[in-house]
Design a protein around this motif. Structure first.
Motif, PDB file in Angstrom:
ATOM      1  N   LYS A  72       0.866  -1.323   0.102  1.00 15.43           N
ATOM      2  CA  LYS A  72      -0.100  -0.016  -0.150  1.00 15.43           C
ATOM      3  C   LYS A  72       0.873   1.216   0.010  1.00 15.43           C
ATOM      4  O   LYS A  72       0.851   2.022   0.978  1.00 15.43           O
ATOM      5  CB  LYS A  72      -0.838  -0.149   1.212  1.00 15.43           C
ATOM      6  N   ALA A  73       1.478   1.456  -1.241  1.00 14.18           N
ATOM      7  CA  ALA A  73       2.736   2.485  -1.206  1.00 14.18           C
ATOM      8  C   ALA A  73       1.902   4.071  -1.173  1.00 14.18           C
ATOM      9  O   ALA A  73       2.422   4.648  -0.630  1.00 14.18           O
ATOM     10  CB  ALA A  73       3.349   2.427  -2.459  1.00 14.18           C
ATOM     11  N   SER A  74       0.578   4.170  -1.608  1.00 15.94           N
ATOM     12  CA  SER A  74      -0.058   5.317  -1.625  1.00 15.94           C
ATOM     13  C   SER A  74      -0.641   5.517  -0.027  1.00 15.94           C
ATOM     14  O   SER A  74      -0.380   6.651   0.135  1.00 15.94           O
ATOM     15  CB  SER A  74      -1.359   5.108  -2.614  1.00 15.94           C
ATOM     16  N   VAL A  75      -0.895   4.626   0.781  1.00 16.40           N
ATOM     17  CA  VAL A  75      -1.127   4.766   1.905  1.00 16.40           C
ATOM     18  C   VAL A  75       0.031   5.259   2.900  1.00 16.40           C
ATOM     19  O   VAL A  75       0.347   6.287   3.469  1.00 16.40           O
ATOM     20  CB  VAL A  75      -1.875   3.801   2.704  1.00 16.40           C
ATOM     21  N   ALA A  76       1.184   4.753   2.486  1.00 15.52           N
ATOM     22  CA  ALA A  76       2.550   4.993   3.077  1.00 15.52           C
ATOM     23  C   ALA A  76       3.162   6.220   2.626  1.00 15.52           C
ATOM     24  O   ALA A  76       3.259   7.125   3.642  1.00 15.52           O
ATOM     25  CB  ALA A  76       3.748   3.770   2.579  1.00 15.52           C
ATOM     26  N   ALA A  77       2.692   6.633   1.550  1.00 12.97           N
ATOM     27  CA  ALA A  77       3.018   8.103   0.923  1.00 12.97           C
ATOM     28  C   ALA A  77       2.211   8.963   1.979  1.00 12.97           C
ATOM     29  O   ALA A  77       2.778  10.178   2.096  1.00 12.97           O
ATOM     30  CB  ALA A  77       3.010   8.311  -0.439  1.00 12.97           C
ATOM     31  N   GLY A  78       0.973   8.943   2.095  1.00 17.85           N
ATOM     32  CA  GLY A  78       0.110   9.879   2.805  1.00 17.85           C
ATOM     33  C   GLY A  78       0.529   9.817   4.041  1.00 17.85           C
ATOM     34  O   GLY A  78       0.572  11.055   4.745  1.00 17.85           O
ATOM     35  N   ILE A  79       1.056   8.834   4.904  1.00 17.30           N
ATOM     36  CA  ILE A  79       1.405   8.807   6.212  1.00 17.30           C
ATOM     37  C   ILE A  79       2.642   9.775   6.317  1.00 17.30           C
ATOM     38  O   ILE A  79       2.806  10.620   7.299  1.00 17.30           O
ATOM     39  CB  ILE A  79       1.589   7.740   6.652  1.00 17.30           C
ATOM     40  N   ARG A  80       3.635   9.441   5.428  1.00 19.70           N
ATOM     41  CA  ARG A  80       4.952  10.019   5.583  1.00 19.70           C
ATOM     42  C   ARG A  80       4.768  11.456   5.139  1.00 19.70           C
ATOM     43  O   ARG A  80       5.670  12.241   5.539  1.00 19.70           O
ATOM     44  CB  ARG A  80       5.844   9.304   4.363  1.00 19.70           C
ATOM     45  N   ARG A  81       3.976  11.893   4.365  1.00 20.93           N
ATOM     46  CA  ARG A  81       3.778  13.256   3.907  1.00 20.93           C
ATOM     47  C   ARG A  81       3.191  13.967   4.958  1.00 20.93           C
ATOM     48  O   ARG A  81       3.963  15.263   5.283  1.00 20.93           O
ATOM     49  CB  ARG A  81       2.722  13.466   2.659  1.00 20.93           C
ATOM     50  N   GLY A  82       2.517  13.600   5.901  1.00 28.21           N
ATOM     51  CA  GLY A  82       2.175  14.010   6.960  1.00 28.21           C
ATOM     52  C   GLY A  82       2.992  14.309   7.894  1.00 28.21           C
ATOM     53  O   GLY A  82       3.089  15.342   8.793  1.00 28.21           O
ATOM     54  N   VAL A  83       3.614  13.234   8.239  1.00 29.57           N
ATOM     55  CA  VAL A  83       4.945  13.312   9.197  1.00 29.57           C
ATOM     56  C   VAL A  83       5.816  14.692   8.591  1.00 29.57           C
ATOM     57  O   VAL A  83       6.291  15.094   9.551  1.00 29.57           O
ATOM     58  CB  VAL A  83       5.578  12.093   9.411  1.00 29.57           C
ATOM     59  N   LEU A  84       6.418  14.545   7.472  1.00 28.95           N
ATOM     60  CA  LEU A  84       7.285  15.284   7.014  1.00 28.95           C
ATOM     61  C   LEU A  84       6.780  16.781   7.176  1.00 28.95           C
ATOM     62  O   LEU A  84       7.493  17.896   7.576  1.00 28.95           O
ATOM     63  CB  LEU A  84       7.901  15.073   5.692  1.00 28.95           C
ATOM     64  N   SER A  85       5.434  17.153   6.711  1.00 30.45           N
ATOM     65  CA  SER A  85       4.947  18.327   6.893  1.00 30.45           C
ATOM     66  C   SER A  85       5.024  18.863   8.121  1.00 30.45           C
ATOM     67  O   SER A  85       5.341  20.007   8.423  1.00 30.45           O
ATOM     68  CB  SER A  85       3.414  18.120   6.204  1.00 30.45           C
ATOM     69  N   THR A  86       4.632  18.128   9.081  1.00 34.77           N
ATOM     70  CA  THR A  86       4.658  18.241  10.689  1.00 34.77           C
ATOM     71  C   THR A  86       5.826  18.702  11.017  1.00 34.77           C
ATOM     72  O   THR A  86       6.183  19.646  11.793  1.00 34.77           O
ATOM     73  CB  THR A  86       3.919  17.363  11.480  1.00 34.77           C
TER      74      THR A  86
END
Length: 98
Positions: A72-86
């Motif tokens: 689930k690379a799309s889900v992983a990208a969404g999670i990582r994006r949120g972490v990097l943004s924060t």
């Protein structure tokens, strides 16, 4: 006054990687997005960390790894994006270079 030109460069690099990852997500290139997001997270390292902040983002990154391993690379990208943004938001507030 503190010297922080190196920190600003790191912030800018990670911010650029977030922007590039956003483009990859829009284009559904999730593997590329995850690579860029991981690079941004590596660039920042723990520079964003402050003692008065409760940081649960490490657990979120573990979840992202599990999602990616599960296909689930799309889900992983969404999670990582949120972490990097924060982390970028926190890091930016710390950059008082006056």
């Amino acid at each position: 006054m503190r010297e922080c030109s190196g920190d600003v460069e790191i912030y800018n690099k990670a911010s650029d990687q977030l922007s590039e990852a956003d483009k990859a997500i829009i284009e559904k290139r999730y593997s590329d997005a995850n690579k860029l997001l991981n690079e941004g997270l590596e660039a920042i390292g723990n520079r964003y960390f402050q003692d008065d902040i409760v940081d649960d983002t490490g657990m979120k990154l573990t979840l992202a790894d599990l999602e990616e391993e599960g296909g689930k690379a799309s889900v992983a990208a969404g999670i990582r994006r949120g972490v990097l943004s924060t982390r970028l938001e926190i890091f930016k507030k710390m950059l008082n270079c006056d």
